[in-house]
Structures are given as C-alpha cells and as structure tokens.
Scaffold this motif. Sequence first.
Motif, short mmCIF file in Angstrom:
data_model
loop_
_atom_site.label_atom_id
_atom_site.label_comp_id
_atom_site.label_asym_id
_atom_site.label_seq_id
_atom_site.Cartn_x
_atom_site.Cartn_y
_atom_site.Cartn_z
N MET A 136 0.80 -1.22 -0.15
CA MET A 136 -0.11 0.18 0.01
C MET A 136 1.02 1.26 0.03
SD MET A 136 -3.33 -0.72 2.46
CE MET A 136 -2.45 -1.23 3.97
N ILE A 137 1.93 1.38 1.04
CA ILE A 137 2.57 2.56 1.04
C ILE A 137 3.57 2.69 -0.06
CG2 ILE A 137 4.48 3.56 2.16
CD1 ILE A 137 3.22 2.45 4.82
N GLY A 138 4.23 1.62 -0.69
CA GLY A 138 5.06 1.39 -1.92
C GLY A 138 4.35 1.94 -2.95
N ASN A 139 3.20 1.48 -3.19
CA ASN A 139 2.64 1.73 -4.50
C ASN A 139 1.78 3.23 -4.66
OD1 ASN A 139 2.13 -0.61 -6.53
ND2 ASN A 139 1.80 -1.57 -4.56
N ASP A 164 5.22 25.52 -4.80
CA ASP A 164 4.88 24.40 -5.40
C ASP A 164 5.84 23.38 -4.68
OD1 ASP A 164 3.06 25.71 -7.12
OD2 ASP A 164 4.39 25.23 -8.90
N ALA A 165 6.83 23.76 -4.28
CA ALA A 165 7.99 22.78 -3.62
C ALA A 165 7.35 22.34 -2.44
CB ALA A 165 9.28 23.49 -3.53
N PHE A 166 6.87 23.05 -1.68
CA PHE A 166 6.17 22.70 -0.36
C PHE A 166 5.09 21.89 -0.38
CE2 PHE A 166 3.44 23.85 3.50
CZ PHE A 166 4.29 23.38 4.44
N ALA A 167 4.01 22.59 -1.35
CA ALA A 167 2.79 21.76 -1.25
C ALA A 167 2.87 20.53 -2.27
CB ALA A 167 1.80 22.62 -2.04
N PHE A 168 3.75 20.31 -3.27
CA PHE A 168 3.86 18.84 -3.97
C PHE A 168 4.80 18.05 -3.66
CE2 PHE A 168 1.22 21.94 -6.39
CZ PHE A 168 0.09 21.40 -6.82
N ILE A 169 6.00 18.72 -2.76
CA ILE A 169 6.85 17.86 -2.48
C ILE A 169 6.97 17.75 -1.02
CG2 ILE A 169 9.49 17.59 -2.73
CD1 ILE A 169 9.24 18.64 -5.38
N ALA A 170 7.36 18.57 -0.49
CA ALA A 170 7.76 18.62 1.13
C ALA A 170 6.61 17.72 1.65
CB ALA A 170 8.06 20.17 1.69
N ILE A 171 5.27 18.44 1.94
CA ILE A 171 4.16 17.93 2.62
C ILE A 171 4.03 16.41 2.39
CG2 ILE A 171 1.73 18.09 3.01
CD1 ILE A 171 1.93 21.12 2.68
N PRO A 172 3.89 15.98 0.93
CA PRO A 172 3.80 14.42 0.77
C PRO A 172 4.90 13.75 1.26
CG PRO A 172 2.86 15.87 -1.10
CD PRO A 172 3.62 16.82 -0.22
N LEU A 173 5.94 14.16 1.23
CA LEU A 173 7.13 13.45 1.83
C LEU A 173 7.24 13.39 3.33
CD1 LEU A 173 10.13 14.77 -0.60
CD2 LEU A 173 9.13 12.49 -0.57
N LEU A 178 5.93 10.04 8.08
CA LEU A 178 5.09 9.94 9.30
C LEU A 178 4.30 8.57 9.15
CD1 LEU A 178 3.43 10.95 11.72
CD2 LEU A 178 1.97 11.94 10.22
N ILE A 179 3.93 8.17 7.84
CA ILE A 179 3.29 7.02 7.75
C ILE A 179 4.28 5.86 7.98
CG2 ILE A 179 1.97 5.46 6.07
CD1 ILE A 179 0.82 7.90 5.10
N LEU A 180 5.39 5.94 7.48
CA LEU A 180 6.64 4.94 7.63
C LEU A 180 7.10 4.67 9.22
CD1 LEU A 180 8.73 5.51 4.77
CD2 LEU A 180 7.66 3.41 5.11
N LEU A 181 7.11 5.73 10.04
CA LEU A 181 7.46 5.73 11.50
C LEU A 181 6.19 5.21 12.27
CD1 LEU A 181 8.92 9.46 11.89
CD2 LEU A 181 10.03 7.04 11.75
N ALA A 182 4.95 5.48 11.70
CA ALA A 182 3.91 5.16 12.16
C ALA A 182 3.79 3.37 12.06
CB ALA A 182 2.54 5.47 11.73
N THR A 183 4.36 2.99 10.89
CA THR A 183 4.37 1.37 10.63
C THR A 183 5.05 0.83 11.34
OG1 THR A 183 3.78 1.93 8.19
CG2 THR A 183 4.70 -0.18 8.80
N SER A 203 -2.17 8.27 11.20
CA SER A 203 -1.66 7.96 9.58
C SER A 203 -2.73 7.95 8.64
CB SER A 203 -0.91 6.79 9.55
OG SER A 203 -0.17 6.56 10.81
N PHE A 204 -3.88 7.71 8.57
CA PHE A 204 -4.68 7.75 7.79
C PHE A 204 -5.29 9.22 7.56
CE2 PHE A 204 -9.20 7.71 6.16
CZ PHE A 204 -9.11 6.90 4.87
N ILE A 205 -5.57 9.91 8.47
CA ILE A 205 -5.84 11.13 8.41
C ILE A 205 -4.74 12.06 7.75
CG2 ILE A 205 -6.41 13.58 9.67
CD1 ILE A 205 -7.82 11.61 12.08
N ALA A 206 -3.46 12.12 8.25
CA ALA A 206 -2.34 12.51 7.70
C ALA A 206 -2.25 12.43 6.22
CB ALA A 206 -0.99 12.25 8.45
N PHE A 207 -2.65 11.23 5.77
CA PHE A 207 -2.53 10.86 4.23
C PHE A 207 -3.60 11.67 3.45
CE2 PHE A 207 -3.86 8.14 0.80
CZ PHE A 207 -2.72 8.03 0.02
N ILE A 208 -4.83 11.71 4.03
CA ILE A 208 -5.75 12.31 3.55
C ILE A 208 -5.49 13.71 3.18
CG2 ILE A 208 -8.49 12.67 3.67
CD1 ILE A 208 -7.90 9.83 2.65
N VAL A 209 -5.35 14.18 4.44
CA VAL A 209 -4.96 15.93 4.62
C VAL A 209 -3.81 16.19 3.48
CG1 VAL A 209 -4.26 17.55 5.89
CG2 VAL A 209 -5.75 16.15 6.92
#
Length: 442
Positions: A136-139, A164-173, A178-183, A203-209
């Motif tokens: 799930m995370i990898g794909n 653009d760098a903050f919205a499309f790269i920094a936040i998703p990364l 965060l999801i990996l650490l939660a895992t 983790s799910f909420i962070a991903f959706i946001v």
Amino acid sequence: MNDNLTQVFELSINLFQGITFVVFCNSFLTPRFKKTVNIILCILTILLLFLSISAINNFFSSIANIEILVYLLIMIPFSVFCHNAKLHLKITMPLIIFVIYMCVSMIFSAFLSVITGNDAQQIITQSSVGRFIYLMIGNTAYFFILYIVQRIYKNKINIKKPVDAFAFIAIPLLTMALILLATAVITDESTSQSGRVYLGIISFIAFIVAFSMFPLMKQISKAAELDALNTLMAKEQEMYKTEISNQKTYVEEISRVKHEMRRTLGFINLLLSEGNINQAQEICRSTDNSLNDITPAFCTDNVYLNTILNNAHKKAIQNGITACFTIKSNLKYTEGNDMLSLLGNLTDNAFEALTSVKENKLIQITVFEKGHYYIISVKNTVAKPVLKENPDLKTTKSDSKSHGHGLKIAKSIVKKYNGTINFSEKEGIFDVSLMLEKPDTE
C-alpha cells in the motif's frame, strides 16, 4: 488474514499497478490516435497487464524476472505503436517507469526490513500484515513520484517556486515519512492494540489531508497561471492599440494617394500629348518609388482584424517574406481583444518560425465563414519538421517561464468560443487551423 480477502487485495494491487504503468506512459508521450481510440487501447493494455501479472502470480514461484519480461513485452509495443515521439524515447519511457518502480520497491522493502527485523525478500513475497503495508505505502509512493515527475515534465509544477515545492513535494514526503514511522511502531510487538489503532487513524488522516491539498494547490497554480496569461494578453493588446489608432491614418493616406494619382496621371497624359516622353517616364519612376513606400491597408469592418493584417503585412515586407491573405469574413461577432490575442500570437509564432527559414519564406492567413462557424488558418514555411521533433509544441527558448504562453492563450480563446484548434504539417508548411463558433447575437 482471510484467504479470499488476501486474493482480492493482491488482484487490486495488480490492477492498480497496470493502471499506473499505462496511464503515466500515455501521459509522458503524445498519443498517436484520437481520444476514443487511445482510451480503448489504454484499457486493453491495462487488462492485458492485469491478467498476465495475475496469472504469473498464481502459476509461477519465481515471479520477479517473469513479471519484468512480461511488462516489457506488453509496454514497449504499446509505447512504440500507440504514440508519437522519437523511437528511442518510446522505448526508454516504459523502462524508466519500471526502473522508478523497482527503486521505490527496494527502498521501502529495505526500510521495512530494518524496522521489523524481517528479511526483505520475506516481506515482499509472503502474505503478512507487513507485506500489505509495504504494498500500500510503496505503490502510493510510486504513484506520487510519477505524478510529480509528470507534472514537472509538463511544466505544471515549478519546483523553484517555494509554494509548489512545499505543497507538492515537502508535505507529501513528510506525510510518507510519518506513515513509515507509524508503521515501525505498529509492527512492534510491544505496541498495545489501542496504540496501533490510534496510530493507524492518525496516519490515515495525515495521508488524506496531505493529498487533498493537491486539487487545492492545483487550482491555486491554475489561477496564478491564468492571471499571468491575462497580464500578458493585456500587454499585447496595449501594444496593438497604436496600430488601431493608425487605421485612420492608413485610410487617409490611401485617399491622399488616390487623389495624387489622379492628378499625376493627368499631368503625364499632358506631357505625352506634348511629346515630352523622357519627363513623363521620370515622373512614372518617381511615382513607383512613392507607392513602394506605402503599406497597403486592409479595410474590413473589423478594426482589430485590420490591425493584425496590416501589422503582419508590414512585418512580411520588412523581412522579405511572401504574404498571402485571403479574408472572406470580418469576424464580426468576436470580441476585438480576443482576436488581437488569438491572431496576434499565431502570427507572431509564424514570424518567429520564419526567422530560421533560409528561402521560400511564406506566411498565409485565411479567414472565412462556414455555417455557424468562423474558420481561421495561419500557415508558414518551416526550416525543419516541427510536430515530429516537438509534438507538444513546447517553447524552445531557455527562459520557458517568460515564453511559451502564446499557445496557451490561443487555446483558452478557442475554448471560450466552443471551438477547436488543430496543428498539421505537410511539405514544409506548418498549419494552425481554428474553428470558432459564432457567438449568439440574439
């Protein structure tokens, strides 16, 4: 985990991967066929990938190498025969997409191996909670990386812009981290059941946001781009205002010349009748030189169209270009500023292309009506094939942020008039053809 649920999950992952491979390969390259045919070919390729990979998973134990071979046997022919681009690009694009997939897979499997203490190969191949988290995370990360690369490739994201760098790269990364650490915490045996639930929800909420920001930022970027285009259009229209004010001068000049010609012809006739042939010839030569200095004026009922045509004719004379204008409509029901931006950009692009042409320089503008539509064509000779070398018609100037907006402006105006725009090339002639719906005047 339930066997049926596991099977559904595995099939869903296979389908998702097939869709990702095909959609992004199709988005990086230019489809050869029309939209409907292209969609059908993409769906068929996705189904073929899905069925092939699913069959391999069921009947072969060493699936990795066979999956790679099947992927290449399906994706490379799809890329080569269904798209317009250089052959080496059509062959390498599926390879690049798959290499990115393999890199992401290896990074995530290595990370999960470190935090769980399990063998990486075991995480990838054996059905377990760790494998499902990995998939799930990898794909998702793979899809995100391809999305970012594709948006940058299409000049939709400017990574030099902080927003653009903050919205499309920094936040998703940061979200993925965060999801990996939660895992890592969730898979730890010492973590309580309630703690795992809370971390999963967070983790799910962070991903959706994080990913819900994509449409918002896309709209913000689009609004900024439209604002830039409107500013550029306003500057171009201001530039043509001088030409518009000169229309009256053109007409007055033509009237003066006609009056002067009548007087001169009368005087020549008098000289000839008196036998002064040499003097008559000298006056003829002088008159011919005066006429060459006068730019012919186009006098349709549309002052904006006149401005474009007169300006184009003047440029053609100054640069030794043959100009051929066939005007059978005055584009009466179009907005003047729209025509200034639309035809102004198309003619500017044509003249820019003609700077590279050594001989047989030609620009041809045709305007006529057919039913409820205006038909406009702007043709020019080219030094080398355009669509073959640059099918997306991207700007070739080094300063792409300041240039390359002309085509976007033209497309936006065509869309406003519920029209179509087509690009074609034949025997060294590049043709931009437009069909605009006449506005409702009732």
